[in-house]
Design an enzyme around this catalytic site. Structure first.
Site, PDB file in Angstrom:
ATOM      1  N   ASP A  15       0.778  -1.248   0.000  1.00  0.00           N
ATOM      2  CA  ASP A  15       0.000   0.000   0.000  1.00  0.00           C
ATOM      3  C   ASP A  15       0.812   1.302   0.000  1.00  0.00           C
ATOM      4  O   ASP A  15       0.487   2.237   0.754  1.00  0.00           O
ATOM      5  CB  ASP A  15      -0.963   0.026   1.199  1.00  0.00           C
ATOM      6  CG  ASP A  15      -2.016  -1.073   1.142  1.00  0.00           C
ATOM      7  OD1 ASP A  15      -1.916  -1.944   0.263  1.00  0.00           O
ATOM      8  OD2 ASP A  15      -2.942  -1.055   1.974  1.00  0.00           O
ATOM      9  N   ASP A  57      -4.667  -0.677  -1.658  1.00  0.00           N
ATOM     10  CA  ASP A  57      -6.000  -0.492  -1.120  1.00  0.00           C
ATOM     11  C   ASP A  57      -6.822   0.023  -2.295  1.00  0.00           C
ATOM     12  O   ASP A  57      -6.394   0.948  -3.007  1.00  0.00           O
ATOM     13  CB  ASP A  57      -5.899   0.574  -0.008  1.00  0.00           C
ATOM     14  CG  ASP A  57      -6.714   0.226   1.216  1.00  0.00           C
ATOM     15  OD1 ASP A  57      -6.998  -0.956   1.438  1.00  0.00           O
ATOM     16  OD2 ASP A  57      -7.070   1.163   1.951  1.00  0.00           O
ATOM     17  N   HIS A  59     -10.658   0.791  -2.885  1.00  0.00           N
ATOM     18  CA  HIS A  59     -12.021   0.817  -2.353  1.00  0.00           C
ATOM     19  C   HIS A  59     -13.049   1.410  -3.319  1.00  0.00           C
ATOM     20  O   HIS A  59     -12.778   2.411  -3.980  1.00  0.00           O
ATOM     21  CB  HIS A  59     -12.067   1.662  -1.073  1.00  0.00           C
ATOM     22  CG  HIS A  59     -11.236   1.131   0.053  1.00  0.00           C
ATOM     23  ND1 HIS A  59     -11.194  -0.199   0.408  1.00  0.00           N
ATOM     24  CD2 HIS A  59     -10.411   1.773   0.937  1.00  0.00           C
ATOM     25  CE1 HIS A  59     -10.393  -0.340   1.457  1.00  0.00           C
ATOM     26  NE2 HIS A  59      -9.896   0.831   1.787  1.00  0.00           N
ATOM     27  N   SER A  65     -15.411   0.821   5.274  1.00  0.00           N
ATOM     28  CA  SER A  65     -14.376   1.390   6.150  1.00  0.00           C
ATOM     29  C   SER A  65     -14.458   2.915   6.225  1.00  0.00           C
ATOM     30  O   SER A  65     -13.806   3.530   7.061  1.00  0.00           O
ATOM     31  CB  SER A  65     -12.980   0.963   5.681  1.00  0.00           C
ATOM     32  OG  SER A  65     -12.581   1.708   4.560  1.00  0.00           O
ATOM     33  N   HIS A  76     -10.689   7.132   1.204  1.00  0.00           N
ATOM     34  CA  HIS A  76      -9.308   7.018   0.719  1.00  0.00           C
ATOM     35  C   HIS A  76      -9.194   5.903  -0.314  1.00  0.00           C
ATOM     36  O   HIS A  76     -10.020   4.988  -0.344  1.00  0.00           O
ATOM     37  CB  HIS A  76      -8.350   6.736   1.889  1.00  0.00           C
ATOM     38  CG  HIS A  76      -8.616   5.412   2.561  1.00  0.00           C
ATOM     39  ND1 HIS A  76      -9.614   5.237   3.489  1.00  0.00           N
ATOM     40  CD2 HIS A  76      -8.036   4.193   2.401  1.00  0.00           C
ATOM     41  CE1 HIS A  76      -9.629   3.977   3.875  1.00  0.00           C
ATOM     42  NE2 HIS A  76      -8.681   3.313   3.223  1.00  0.00           N
ATOM     43  N   LYS A 101      -6.926  -4.922  -3.029  1.00  0.00           N
ATOM     44  CA  LYS A 101      -7.648  -5.458  -1.859  1.00  0.00           C
ATOM     45  C   LYS A 101      -8.616  -4.416  -1.317  1.00  0.00           C
ATOM     46  O   LYS A 101      -8.460  -3.226  -1.601  1.00  0.00           O
ATOM     47  CB  LYS A 101      -6.664  -5.897  -0.779  1.00  0.00           C
ATOM     48  CG  LYS A 101      -5.861  -4.742  -0.228  1.00  0.00           C
ATOM     49  CD  LYS A 101      -4.910  -5.213   0.826  1.00  0.00           C
ATOM     50  CE  LYS A 101      -4.122  -4.054   1.376  1.00  0.00           C
ATOM     51  NZ  LYS A 101      -4.958  -2.975   1.925  1.00  0.00           N
ATOM     52  N   GLU A 108     -13.815  -5.150   4.946  1.00  0.00           N
ATOM     53  CA  GLU A 108     -12.533  -4.496   5.162  1.00  0.00           C
ATOM     54  C   GLU A 108     -11.464  -5.541   4.886  1.00  0.00           C
ATOM     55  O   GLU A 108     -11.661  -6.727   5.161  1.00  0.00           O
ATOM     56  CB  GLU A 108     -12.436  -3.960   6.600  1.00  0.00           C
ATOM     57  CG  GLU A 108     -11.104  -3.292   6.938  1.00  0.00           C
ATOM     58  CD  GLU A 108     -10.717  -2.146   5.996  1.00  0.00           C
ATOM     59  OE1 GLU A 108     -10.483  -2.393   4.797  1.00  0.00           O
ATOM     60  OE2 GLU A 108     -10.626  -1.002   6.470  1.00  0.00           O
ATOM     61  N   ALA A 136       0.356   0.556   6.266  1.00  0.00           N
ATOM     62  CA  ALA A 136       0.949   1.158   7.449  1.00  0.00           C
ATOM     63  C   ALA A 136       1.312   0.038   8.422  1.00  0.00           C
ATOM     64  O   ALA A 136       0.621  -0.964   8.497  1.00  0.00           O
ATOM     65  CB  ALA A 136      -0.053   2.111   8.102  1.00  0.00           C
ATOM     66  N   CYS A 140      -2.170  -2.428   7.528  1.00  0.00           N
ATOM     67  CA  CYS A 140      -2.045  -3.384   6.427  1.00  0.00           C
ATOM     68  C   CYS A 140      -0.741  -4.170   6.449  1.00  0.00           C
ATOM     69  O   CYS A 140      -0.720  -5.336   6.067  1.00  0.00           O
ATOM     70  CB  CYS A 140      -2.290  -2.677   5.100  1.00  0.00           C
ATOM     71  SG  CYS A 140      -4.034  -2.208   4.969  1.00  0.00           S
TER      72      CYS A 140
END
Ligand code: VGL
Ligand code: ZN
Length: 194
Positions: A15, A57, A59, A65, A76, A101, A108, A136, A140
């Protein structure tokens, strides 16, 4: 500690996206500082002909989330959005495997293994050891490391190439302790022999 790379090793970059870097929607303090060390690892792995995986990530607008949908995070890493792009200076090789993902609205997915084909891609290539860095530390990276350990991989935490969100002051430190307790091994780039 010296680690010699073998044909059963893979690098997993977690990420390293614009939204997780300073100026992004969910900035990780000093998140951009992982780019330089990760570029060193990428060079080492690519140069040795070893696979590089990059999770992102990814989304949808209605992802659970997000605060507006009942979650805890600001919006985000929207699919195909600017914030979901990898950091401009991250030097992923052209044949890097990109793993999306968190792409299902109702789930989530902090781990790169959750709802993805990462495990099967690694198994197909006979990978036994994974080297994990990125963002982070306390979300993740942590879940990807623990997921990998649960699946039976040897996991190296690239301690010079991770940064934490630290919603609570010591979340990053606690995440590192937990990963090590569960069996991950902490290394820095200088530990790697090719
Ligand atoms: C992450 C918070 C929300 C991460 C992703 O990549 O660590 N953190 N979504
Ligand atoms: Zn997310």
């Amino acid at each position: 500690m010296k680690v010699k790379l073998t044909g059963r090793d893979a690098l997993i970059v977690v990420d390293v996206q614009k939204d997780f870097c300073p100026g992004g929607a969910l900035p990780v303090p000093d998140g951009d500082k992982v780019v330089e060390p990760l570029n060193i690892y990428i060079k080492l792995f690519s140069g040795a002909g070893l696979p590089v995986f990059a999770t992102r990530d990814w989304h949808p607008e209605n992802h659970i989330s997000f605060k507006k949908n009942g979650g805890i995070w600001p919006v985000h890493c929207l699919q195909n959005g600017k914030g979901a792009e990898f950091h401009d200076d991250l030097m992923l090789p052209p044949d890097a495997f990109i793993i999306n993902k968190g792409d299902r609205p109702e789930l989530e997915a902090y781990s790169g293994f959750q709802g993805t084909i990462l495990d099967s891609l690694l198994k197909e290539r006979g990978v036994r050891r994974i080297f994990v860095g990125g963002l982070a530390t306390d979300y993740c990276v942590k879940h990807t490391v623990l997921g990998g350990l649960n699946l039976g991989y040897h996991v190296f935490l690239l301690s010079d190439a991770v940064r934490a969100v630290n919603v609570n002051p010591h979340d990053g430190d606690r995440a590192v302790e937990l990963m090590l307790e569960k069996g991950a091994v902490s290394i820095v780039a200088g530990d790697i022999d090719v």
